[in-house]
Motif scaffolding. Structure first.
Motif, PDB file in Angstrom:
ATOM      1  N   LYS A   2       0.831  -1.190   0.000  1.00  0.00           N
ATOM      2  CA  LYS A   2       0.000   0.000   0.000  1.00  0.00           C
ATOM      3  C   LYS A   2       0.876   1.255   0.000  1.00  0.00           C
ATOM      4  N   ASN A   3       0.350   2.321  -0.601  1.00  0.00           N
ATOM      5  CA  ASN A   3       1.055   3.596  -0.628  1.00  0.00           C
ATOM      6  C   ASN A   3       0.585   4.470   0.523  1.00  0.00           C
ATOM      7  N   PHE A   4       1.555   5.038   1.247  1.00  0.00           N
ATOM      8  CA  PHE A   4       1.256   5.891   2.393  1.00  0.00           C
ATOM      9  C   PHE A   4       1.773   7.304   2.171  1.00  0.00           C
ATOM     10  N   ALA A   5       1.079   8.273   2.775  1.00  0.00           N
ATOM     11  CA  ALA A   5       1.581   9.630   2.954  1.00  0.00           C
ATOM     12  C   ALA A   5       1.608   9.884   4.455  1.00  0.00           C
ATOM     13  N   LEU A   6       2.475  10.787   4.888  1.00  0.00           N
ATOM     14  CA  LEU A   6       2.616  11.085   6.316  1.00  0.00           C
ATOM     15  C   LEU A   6       2.583  12.595   6.524  1.00  0.00           C
ATOM     16  N   ILE A   7       1.670  13.047   7.382  1.00  0.00           N
ATOM     17  CA  ILE A   7       1.589  14.461   7.734  1.00  0.00           C
ATOM     18  C   ILE A   7       2.087  14.614   9.167  1.00  0.00           C
ATOM     19  N   GLY A   8       3.180  15.364   9.343  1.00  0.00           N
ATOM     20  CA  GLY A   8       3.768  15.536  10.665  1.00  0.00           C
ATOM     21  C   GLY A   8       4.973  14.639  10.861  1.00  0.00           C
TER      22      GLY A   8
END
Length: 324
Positions: A2-8
């Protein structure tokens, strides 16, 4: 994968999410933070794109989706408490599920609005409630479930985690941004107690200042006296003599619950459950959010009724009072 993005990405808790993404066999595609001290990413996903401006991060996510047919499946949110709601919304608007640190949001009505957005987008909001996957806590829940149906347990919760003057300058010292002491350091304990002992029947606040809070919670199967503080002066003498700055104790019927170990992989376990569709969502987060909201807005009663013994400790002035 799965592709993830991370905020913070620059915060204290972000490395646990980076580790969980990698250990569950997935990929971090992009991350964003106002601060650029994010070298930790090299240890996990050196090829992830990084942004210090949210607008450019937003544009990048859109370009991935429309120009390269790359969809972000999950957006992990490790930002200050007051931004969680907006960042969860961003995740769902861009077509991904949201995995958010606690507290999920600051107010119960935020959960109502997010439920509506889930229905509109078909995406899910997942909350990291890692104490629910701690082996000792699971064992306690099973033990309580085996008790007589009419049994109500007496519980004392004490959590002291010292913070320096920086705390009051940061967003954590701003109640409008952090939710205050009970929200900032206590919400995961309230969630755990509700998960084990059931529905809240009563919520009283005895003390609530800049550096501590104390009160009484009655659940369906427990009477809980609780005390939280960030002031090292309230630490027990034996703890201070050992040079420790944190003290955590939960007693049930006078018996200490031992759960100091076993925290290393709880985020990874939480991610495994979420990826399997068995994580904790909006409904599971609601009661703890209601508890901390009511504590934040409740009028302190003072030292009356069944209060935690630590509530008697001498109150301290705000460290910035002398600078005014």
């Amino acid at each position: 994968m799965k592709n993830f993005a991370l905020i913070g990405a620059a915060g204290y808790i972000a490395p646990r999410h980076l580790k969980a993404i990698r250990e569950t066999g997935n990929d971090l595609v992009a991350a964003v933070d106002n601060f650029d001290s994010v070298g930790i990413i090299d240890s996990y996903f050196p090829n992830a794109d990084f942004f210090v401006e949210f607008e450019r991060f937003d544009r990048h996510i859109e370009k991935l989706r429309h120009d390269k047919n790359v969809q972000i499946d999950f957006t992990s949110i490790c930002t200050p408490n007051y931004l969680h709601d907006a960042h969860i919304r961003f995740a769902m608007r861009t077509g991904s599920d949201a995995i958010c640190e606690k507290p999920l949001v600051l107010n119960p009505w935020n959960i109502d609005a997010l439920e509506h957005m889930q229905e509109q987008t078909g995406k899910r909001v997942w909350n990291i409630l890692q104490l629910r996957v701690h082996p000792s806590i699971i064992a306690l829940k099973e033990k309580i479930a085996r008790a007589p149906a009419d049994k109500v347990f007496d519980v004392d919760l004490t959590y002291l985690t010292s913070r320096g003057h920086w705390y009051y300058t940061s967003w954590k010292g701003d109640v409008s941004k952090s939710g205050g002491i009970a929200t900032n350091i206590g919400v995961h304990f309230y969630d755990m107690l509700g998960w084990i002992f059931g529905e809240v029947k009563e919520n009283k606040v005895h003390v609530h200042t800049h550096d501590r809070a104390a009160g009484y919670l009655e659940f369906a199967k427990a009477r809980v006296r609780w005390f939280l503080s960030i002031n090292e002066d309230v630490l027990p003498d034996d703890v201070k003599s050992q040079g420790q700055r944190t003290y955590r104790s939960i007693t049930i019927e006078g018996e200490e619950l031992e759960f100091s170990g076993g925290f290393t992989d709880l985020h990874t376990v939480s991610y495994e459950q979420i990826l399997g569709g068995k994580g904790y969502g909006l409904n599971e987060a609601r009661q703890a959010i209601e508890i901390v909201h009511n504590i934040r807005h409740g009028k302190p009663l003072g030292l009356v009724g069944d209060y935690h013994p630590f509530a008697e400790k001498k109150l301290s002035a705000h460290p910035f009072d002398s600078k005014k």
